[in-house]
Design an enzyme around this catalytic site. Structure first.
Site, short mmCIF file in Angstrom:
data_model
loop_
_atom_site.label_atom_id
_atom_site.label_comp_id
_atom_site.label_asym_id
_atom_site.label_seq_id
_atom_site.Cartn_x
_atom_site.Cartn_y
_atom_site.Cartn_z
N ASN A 9 0.88 -1.18 0.00
CA ASN A 9 0.00 0.00 0.00
C ASN A 9 0.91 1.22 0.00
OD1 ASN A 9 -1.76 2.08 0.48
ND2 ASN A 9 -2.33 1.43 2.55
N TRP A 10 1.03 1.84 -1.16
CA TRP A 10 1.95 2.97 -1.27
C TRP A 10 1.45 4.23 -0.58
CZ3 TRP A 10 3.50 2.61 -7.18
CH2 TRP A 10 4.42 1.57 -7.34
N LYS A 11 0.15 4.22 -0.23
CA LYS A 11 -0.45 5.44 0.35
C LYS A 11 -0.21 6.62 -0.60
CE LYS A 11 0.03 3.23 4.78
NZ LYS A 11 0.15 3.32 6.22
N HIS A 95 -9.34 1.31 5.05
CA HIS A 95 -8.05 1.49 5.73
C HIS A 95 -8.25 2.45 6.91
CE1 HIS A 95 -3.92 2.62 6.54
NE2 HIS A 95 -3.58 1.52 5.92
N GLU A 97 -6.55 4.82 7.96
CA GLU A 97 -6.34 6.24 7.66
C GLU A 97 -7.58 6.85 7.02
OE1 GLU A 97 -2.68 5.60 5.51
OE2 GLU A 97 -1.76 4.98 7.40
N GLY A 173 3.10 2.25 10.63
CA GLY A 173 4.09 3.31 10.43
C GLY A 173 4.86 3.68 11.69
N SER A 213 3.92 -2.19 10.10
CA SER A 213 5.38 -2.28 10.23
C SER A 213 5.94 -3.63 9.80
CB SER A 213 5.83 -1.91 11.65
OG SER A 213 5.45 -0.58 11.94
N GLY A 234 3.00 -1.02 4.12
CA GLY A 234 3.15 0.38 3.73
C GLY A 234 4.59 0.70 3.40
N GLY A 235 5.31 1.27 4.38
CA GLY A 235 6.67 1.77 4.18
C GLY A 235 7.61 0.83 3.46
P1 13P Z 1 3.38 0.33 7.48
O1 13P Z 1 3.81 -0.96 6.85
O2 13P Z 1 4.13 1.51 6.94
O3 13P Z 1 3.33 0.25 8.96
O4 13P Z 1 1.86 0.57 6.99
C1 13P Z 1 0.93 -0.43 7.18
C2 13P Z 1 -0.30 -0.06 6.43
O5 13P Z 1 -1.03 0.82 6.82
C3 13P Z 1 -0.58 -0.79 5.18
O6 13P Z 1 -1.88 -0.53 4.75
#
Ligand code: 13P
Length: 252
Positions: A9-11, A95, A97, A173, A213, A234-235
């Site tokens: 998930n690149w956000k 999600h 967020e 994150g 994470s 994500g990251g």
């Molecule tokens: P991180 O892997 O950066 O913690 O993000 C997780 C996430 O929200 C994936 O949708």
């Protein structure tokens, strides 16, 4: 045996050029979808370019959100019909967020899940508790309610195709991962919810990812657990070689 699914998930990261560089670097190195599903969920702006770039490869493309209506006066929203039309395969729904920052509710997630099936998009439905809820020992109750509401009204066959991502909000994150045992316990709770609301068959088929994470250094332990079928990352999905390592872990 459930097939692992690793989704990045690149956000709200990357420009179109950076996104295309990423896919060009790894699209030929992704293991077959017969053994692992590898998905990149990019910003809506360059979904079309990424679908074209990865056509015929084992790397699939997902959106990070969409609206539940097909068309109409919904300024700024993305149509599920239009996503399917350009060849998008997956869509992340609910999600944390989007729930926290943009007012997504369990009810709108449910409407979107139904819309995704109408258009042959595979939903990745996110659930997870806040730190406050975790400390109050409410994790099982919170995710149970989220899963029940998100999947409400689906058929057994649709549930079997659904991907659920358990993402504890406090682990996103932050560099803090739930322990593999705790993550697995909550994924097992989710599977029980699917069993009691739908069927044993649906519970055995539904794929449940862990997210929060996840990185190459911890994915193997997570994937080694009985009820964790993949990861939503994500990251650590932003770097092509790191993403590739995560997908390779899913292929083992
Ligand atoms: P991180 O892997 O950066 O913690 O993000 C997780 C996430 O929200 C994936 O949708």
């Amino acid at each position: 045996m459930r097939k692992p699914i690793i989704a990045g998930n690149w956000k709200m990261n990357k420009t179109k050029r950076e996104a295309l560089d990423f896919t060009q670097e790894i699209k030929g190195l992704i293991p077959s979808t017969e053994t692992v599903d590898a998905v990149v969920c990019s910003p809506a702006l360059f979904l079309d370019a990424l679908v074209n770039e990865t056509e015929g490869t084992d790397l699939k493309i997902g959106a990070q959100n969409m609206y539940f209506e097909e068309s109409g006066a919904f300024t700024g929203e993305t149509s599920p019909e239009a996503l399917a039309d350009i060849g998008v395969s997956y869509v992340v729904l609910g999600h944390s967020e989007r729930r926290e920052l943009f007012g997504e509710t369990d009810e709108s997630v449910n409407q979107k899940v139904h819309a995704s099936f109408k258009h042959n998009l595979t939903p990745i439905v996110c659930v997870g508790e806040s730190l406050e809820q975790k400390e109050a020992d409410e994790t099982a109750q919170v995710v149970t309610e989220q899963v029940e509401k998100a999947l409400n009204g689906l058929t057994d066959e649709q549930v079997k195709k659904t991907v659920i991502a358990y993402e504890p909000i406090w682990a996103i994150g932050t560099g803090k991962t739930a322990s593999a045992d705790d993550a697995n316990d909550t994924c097992a709770v989710i599977r029980e919810v699917v069993k009691s609301r739908f069927s044993e068959d649906a519970a055995q088929a539904v794929r449940i990812q862990y997210g929060g994470s996840v990185k190459p250094a911890n994915i193997n332990e997570l994937l080694g657990k009985s009820d964790i079928d993949g990861a939503l990352v994500g990251g650590a999905s932003l770097d092509p070689q790191s993403f590739l390592q995560l997908v390779e872990a899913g292929n083992e």
